[in-house]
Design a protein around this motif. Structure first.
Motif, PDB file in Angstrom:
ATOM      1  N   ALA A 143      -5.589  -0.192  -4.845  1.00 51.11           N
ATOM      2  CA  ALA A 143      -5.822  -1.234  -3.850  1.00 51.11           C
ATOM      3  C   ALA A 143      -6.333  -0.630  -2.547  1.00 51.11           C
ATOM      4  O   ALA A 143      -5.973   0.486  -2.183  1.00 51.11           O
ATOM      5  CB  ALA A 143      -4.536  -2.013  -3.589  1.00 51.11           C
ATOM      6  N   ILE A 144      -7.181  -1.406  -1.866  1.00 52.71           N
ATOM      7  CA  ILE A 144      -7.725  -1.010  -0.561  1.00 52.71           C
ATOM      8  C   ILE A 144      -7.662  -2.216   0.372  1.00 52.71           C
ATOM      9  O   ILE A 144      -7.913  -3.352  -0.042  1.00 52.71           O
ATOM     10  CB  ILE A 144      -9.176  -0.511  -0.673  1.00 52.71           C
ATOM     11  N   ILE A 145      -7.349  -1.929   1.624  1.00 51.68           N
ATOM     12  CA  ILE A 145      -7.366  -2.926   2.697  1.00 51.68           C
ATOM     13  C   ILE A 145      -8.422  -2.487   3.707  1.00 51.68           C
ATOM     14  O   ILE A 145      -8.433  -1.326   4.126  1.00 51.68           O
ATOM     15  CB  ILE A 145      -5.999  -2.997   3.405  1.00 51.68           C
ATOM     16  N   ILE A 146      -9.292  -3.416   4.089  1.00 50.01           N
ATOM     17  CA  ILE A 146     -10.262  -3.162   5.161  1.00 50.01           C
ATOM     18  C   ILE A 146     -10.227  -4.383   6.082  1.00 50.01           C
ATOM     19  O   ILE A 146     -10.779  -5.427   5.751  1.00 50.01           O
ATOM     20  CB  ILE A 146     -11.694  -2.943   4.622  1.00 50.01           C
ATOM     21  N   PHE A 147      -9.555  -4.244   7.206  1.00 46.80           N
ATOM     22  CA  PHE A 147      -9.397  -5.366   8.135  1.00 46.80           C
ATOM     23  C   PHE A 147     -10.132  -5.078   9.439  1.00 46.80           C
ATOM     24  O   PHE A 147      -9.909  -4.045  10.077  1.00 46.80           O
ATOM     25  CB  PHE A 147      -7.920  -5.602   8.456  1.00 46.80           C
ATOM     26  N   ASN A 148     -10.995  -6.004   9.820  1.00 48.82           N
ATOM     27  CA  ASN A 148     -11.665  -5.988  11.118  1.00 48.82           C
ATOM     28  C   ASN A 148     -12.442  -4.699  11.385  1.00 48.82           C
ATOM     29  O   ASN A 148     -12.440  -4.176  12.487  1.00 48.82           O
ATOM     30  CB  ASN A 148     -10.652  -6.240  12.242  1.00 48.82           C
ATOM     31  N   ARG A 149     -13.114  -4.193  10.353  1.00 42.23           N
ATOM     32  CA  ARG A 149     -13.926  -2.992  10.508  1.00 42.23           C
ATOM     33  C   ARG A 149     -15.387  -3.235  10.134  1.00 42.23           C
ATOM     34  O   ARG A 149     -16.280  -2.788  10.837  1.00 42.23           O
ATOM     35  CB  ARG A 149     -13.382  -1.837   9.646  1.00 42.23           C
ATOM     36  N   LEU A 150     -15.623  -3.897   9.012  1.00 42.31           N
ATOM     37  CA  LEU A 150     -16.997  -4.040   8.521  1.00 42.31           C
ATOM     38  C   LEU A 150     -17.896  -4.762   9.520  1.00 42.31           C
ATOM     39  O   LEU A 150     -19.068  -4.413   9.666  1.00 42.31           O
ATOM     40  CB  LEU A 150     -17.016  -4.768   7.178  1.00 42.31           C
ATOM     41  N   GLY A 152      -9.237   1.840   8.368  1.00 47.84           N
ATOM     42  CA  GLY A 152      -9.138   1.194   9.669  1.00 47.84           C
ATOM     43  C   GLY A 152      -7.709   0.736   9.883  1.00 47.84           C
ATOM     44  O   GLY A 152      -7.445  -0.385  10.307  1.00 47.84           O
ATOM     45  N   CYS A 153      -6.775   1.625   9.564  1.00 46.38           N
ATOM     46  CA  CYS A 153      -5.354   1.260   9.441  1.00 46.38           C
ATOM     47  C   CYS A 153      -4.646   0.986  10.762  1.00 46.38           C
ATOM     48  O   CYS A 153      -3.554   0.413  10.758  1.00 46.38           O
ATOM     49  CB  CYS A 153      -4.599   2.356   8.696  1.00 46.38           C
ATOM     50  N   GLY A 154      -5.215   1.401  11.878  1.00 45.27           N
ATOM     51  CA  GLY A 154      -4.490   1.232  13.133  1.00 45.27           C
ATOM     52  C   GLY A 154      -3.158   1.953  13.061  1.00 45.27           C
ATOM     53  O   GLY A 154      -3.069   3.088  12.595  1.00 45.27           O
ATOM     54  N   ASP A 155      -2.093   1.274  13.466  1.00 40.59           N
ATOM     55  CA  ASP A 155      -0.766   1.904  13.473  1.00 40.59           C
ATOM     56  C   ASP A 155      -0.070   1.873  12.116  1.00 40.59           C
ATOM     57  O   ASP A 155       1.078   2.289  11.992  1.00 40.59           O
ATOM     58  CB  ASP A 155       0.128   1.286  14.541  1.00 40.59           C
ATOM     59  N   GLY A 156      -0.742   1.371  11.088  1.00 34.19           N
ATOM     60  CA  GLY A 156      -0.192   1.385   9.737  1.00 34.19           C
ATOM     61  C   GLY A 156       0.599   0.155   9.346  1.00 34.19           C
ATOM     62  O   GLY A 156       1.209   0.120   8.271  1.00 34.19           O
ATOM     63  N   LYS A 157       0.572  -0.891  10.163  1.00 28.96           N
ATOM     64  CA  LYS A 157       1.399  -2.084   9.894  1.00 28.96           C
ATOM     65  C   LYS A 157       1.164  -2.654   8.496  1.00 28.96           C
ATOM     66  O   LYS A 157       2.118  -2.999   7.801  1.00 28.96           O
ATOM     67  CB  LYS A 157       1.140  -3.158  10.944  1.00 28.96           C
ATOM     68  N   MET A 158      -0.094  -2.771   8.079  1.00 28.66           N
ATOM     69  CA  MET A 158      -0.366  -3.355   6.755  1.00 28.66           C
ATOM     70  C   MET A 158       0.194  -2.471   5.643  1.00 28.66           C
ATOM     71  O   MET A 158       0.693  -2.973   4.645  1.00 28.66           O
ATOM     72  CB  MET A 158      -1.862  -3.581   6.547  1.00 28.66           C
ATOM     73  N   LEU A 159       0.144  -1.163   5.831  1.00 26.64           N
ATOM     74  CA  LEU A 159       0.714  -0.262   4.825  1.00 26.64           C
ATOM     75  C   LEU A 159       2.225  -0.417   4.743  1.00 26.64           C
ATOM     76  O   LEU A 159       2.802  -0.375   3.654  1.00 26.64           O
ATOM     77  CB  LEU A 159       0.330   1.186   5.128  1.00 26.64           C
ATOM     78  N   TYR A 160       2.878  -0.617   5.874  1.00 30.71           N
ATOM     79  CA  TYR A 160       4.328  -0.844   5.863  1.00 30.71           C
ATOM     80  C   TYR A 160       4.663  -2.163   5.165  1.00 30.71           C
ATOM     81  O   TYR A 160       5.650  -2.248   4.430  1.00 30.71           O
ATOM     82  CB  TYR A 160       4.902  -0.805   7.280  1.00 30.71           C
ATOM     83  N   LEU A 161       3.817  -3.175   5.367  1.00 33.53           N
ATOM     84  CA  LEU A 161       4.027  -4.452   4.667  1.00 33.53           C
ATOM     85  C   LEU A 161       3.821  -4.281   3.160  1.00 33.53           C
ATOM     86  O   LEU A 161       4.518  -4.906   2.362  1.00 33.53           O
ATOM     87  CB  LEU A 161       3.106  -5.535   5.228  1.00 33.53           C
ATOM     88  N   CYS A 162       2.878  -3.425   2.774  1.00 32.87           N
ATOM     89  CA  CYS A 162       2.676  -3.136   1.344  1.00 32.87           C
ATOM     90  C   CYS A 162       3.898  -2.413   0.776  1.00 32.87           C
ATOM     91  O   CYS A 162       4.374  -2.740  -0.318  1.00 32.87           O
ATOM     92  CB  CYS A 162       1.429  -2.293   1.136  1.00 32.87           C
ATOM     93  N   ALA A 163       4.415  -1.431   1.508  1.00 31.14           N
ATOM     94  CA  ALA A 163       5.603  -0.692   1.056  1.00 31.14           C
ATOM     95  C   ALA A 163       6.785  -1.634   0.861  1.00 31.14           C
ATOM     96  O   ALA A 163       7.542  -1.503  -0.102  1.00 31.14           O
ATOM     97  CB  ALA A 163       5.957   0.412   2.055  1.00 31.14           C
ATOM     98  N   ALA A 164       6.926  -2.607   1.757  1.00 34.05           N
ATOM     99  CA  ALA A 164       8.005  -3.587   1.635  1.00 34.05           C
ATOM    100  C   ALA A 164       7.829  -4.440   0.381  1.00 34.05           C
ATOM    101  O   ALA A 164       8.799  -5.005  -0.130  1.00 34.05           O
ATOM    102  CB  ALA A 164       8.063  -4.476   2.879  1.00 34.05           C
ATOM    103  N   ARG A 165       6.610  -4.486  -0.152  1.00 33.64           N
ATOM    104  CA  ARG A 165       6.317  -5.245  -1.372  1.00 33.64           C
ATOM    105  C   ARG A 165       6.352  -4.353  -2.612  1.00 33.64           C
ATOM    106  O   ARG A 165       6.010  -4.782  -3.691  1.00 33.64           O
ATOM    107  CB  ARG A 165       4.960  -5.923  -1.243  1.00 33.64           C
ATOM    108  N   GLY A 166       6.724  -3.079  -2.446  1.00 35.98           N
ATOM    109  CA  GLY A 166       6.944  -2.220  -3.598  1.00 35.98           C
ATOM    110  C   GLY A 166       5.910  -1.153  -3.873  1.00 35.98           C
ATOM    111  O   GLY A 166       6.055  -0.396  -4.833  1.00 35.98           O
ATOM    112  N   THR A 167       4.842  -1.069  -3.075  1.00 38.76           N
ATOM    113  CA  THR A 167       3.869  -0.006  -3.309  1.00 38.76           C
ATOM    114  C   THR A 167       4.505   1.341  -2.974  1.00 38.76           C
ATOM    115  O   THR A 167       5.442   1.414  -2.188  1.00 38.76           O
ATOM    116  CB  THR A 167       2.585  -0.229  -2.484  1.00 38.76           C
ATOM    117  N   LYS A 168       4.012   2.401  -3.591  1.00 39.48           N
ATOM    118  CA  LYS A 168       4.676   3.713  -3.505  1.00 39.48           C
ATOM    119  C   LYS A 168       3.982   4.732  -2.607  1.00 39.48           C
ATOM    120  O   LYS A 168       4.623   5.502  -1.926  1.00 39.48           O
ATOM    121  CB  LYS A 168       4.795   4.323  -4.907  1.00 39.48           C
ATOM    122  N   THR A 169       2.653   4.783  -2.651  1.00 38.44           N
ATOM    123  CA  THR A 169       1.900   5.779  -1.895  1.00 38.44           C
ATOM    124  C   THR A 169       0.914   5.058  -0.988  1.00 38.44           C
ATOM    125  O   THR A 169       0.211   4.145  -1.437  1.00 38.44           O
ATOM    126  CB  THR A 169       1.144   6.734  -2.844  1.00 38.44           C
TER     127      THR A 169
END
Length: 183
Positions: A94-101, A31-48
């Motif tokens: 890691a998994i993020i699920i925001f505002n979907r369930l 439920g990533c939407g435009d990917g904002k949370m993934l970009y915040l994760c990348a800024a914290r060092g995640t790779k994929t």
């Protein structure tokens, strides 16, 4: 990396993302939407970073952002729960699920939680944010906690407040921990 690149604008959410991303390379946002949370994760060092969303338009927007970016370690797919199927067992940290369930029927909630548990590795982490929805299967924080902890070990639950909507949402931090066989 400056603080603005690391901040979601919400202290509790930032703290939870810090926990989620610590010692994590691969993260999925369902439920990533435009990917904002993934970009915040990348800024914290995640790779994929893997993003799944049901909206073709929003996935196209996310893909256009990646094309402009120097970092190409983002993969966005249009789809729903069935997009978990090709993911290998124990393949994510890691998994993020925001505002979907809260928008799903009970059997869909159970399928997402079960598939999340399957694809997370033995020490995998999961952030779940539950928004307001009067039609939701579960109405209270306690009911959500009971359902989520059927699948995962509970770490924390905090409140995320959105001033612009005057809305409070519950953010659950949980993790998978394989039990060692009894001797």
């Amino acid at each position: 990396m400056n603080q603005q690149e690391l901040s979601s604008g919400n202290q509790n959410l930032d703290h939870s993302l810090d926990w989620l991303c610590k010692k994590v390379d691969k993260v999925l946002d369902f439920g990533c939407g435009d990917g904002k949370m993934l970009y915040l994760c990348a800024a914290r060092g995640t790779k994929t970073h893997i993003g799944i969303d049901v909206s073709p338009a929003i996935i196209q927007k996310a893909k256009r952002e990646v094309e402009k970016s120097v970092d190409k370690r983002f993969y966005f797919r249009c789809g729903g729960i069935s997009e978990f199927t090709p993911l290998l067992t124990n393949s994510l940290e890691a998994i993020i699920i925001f505002n979907r369930l809260e928008q799903m029927r009970l059997e869909e909630i159970e399928k997402v939680l079960d598939e999340s548990k399957r694809v997370l590795n033995k020490d995998g982490k999961l952030l779940i944010k539950i928004g307001k929805n009067n039609k939701s299967v579960f109405k209270t924080k306690e009911e959500w906690k009971t359902e989520i902890t059927k699948y995962f070990l509970f770490k924390d639950c905090c409140e995320v407040y959105y001033r612009e909507n005057d809305e409070r949402q519950n953010l659950f931090s949980v993790f998978k921990q394989e039990l060692l066989p009894q001797k």
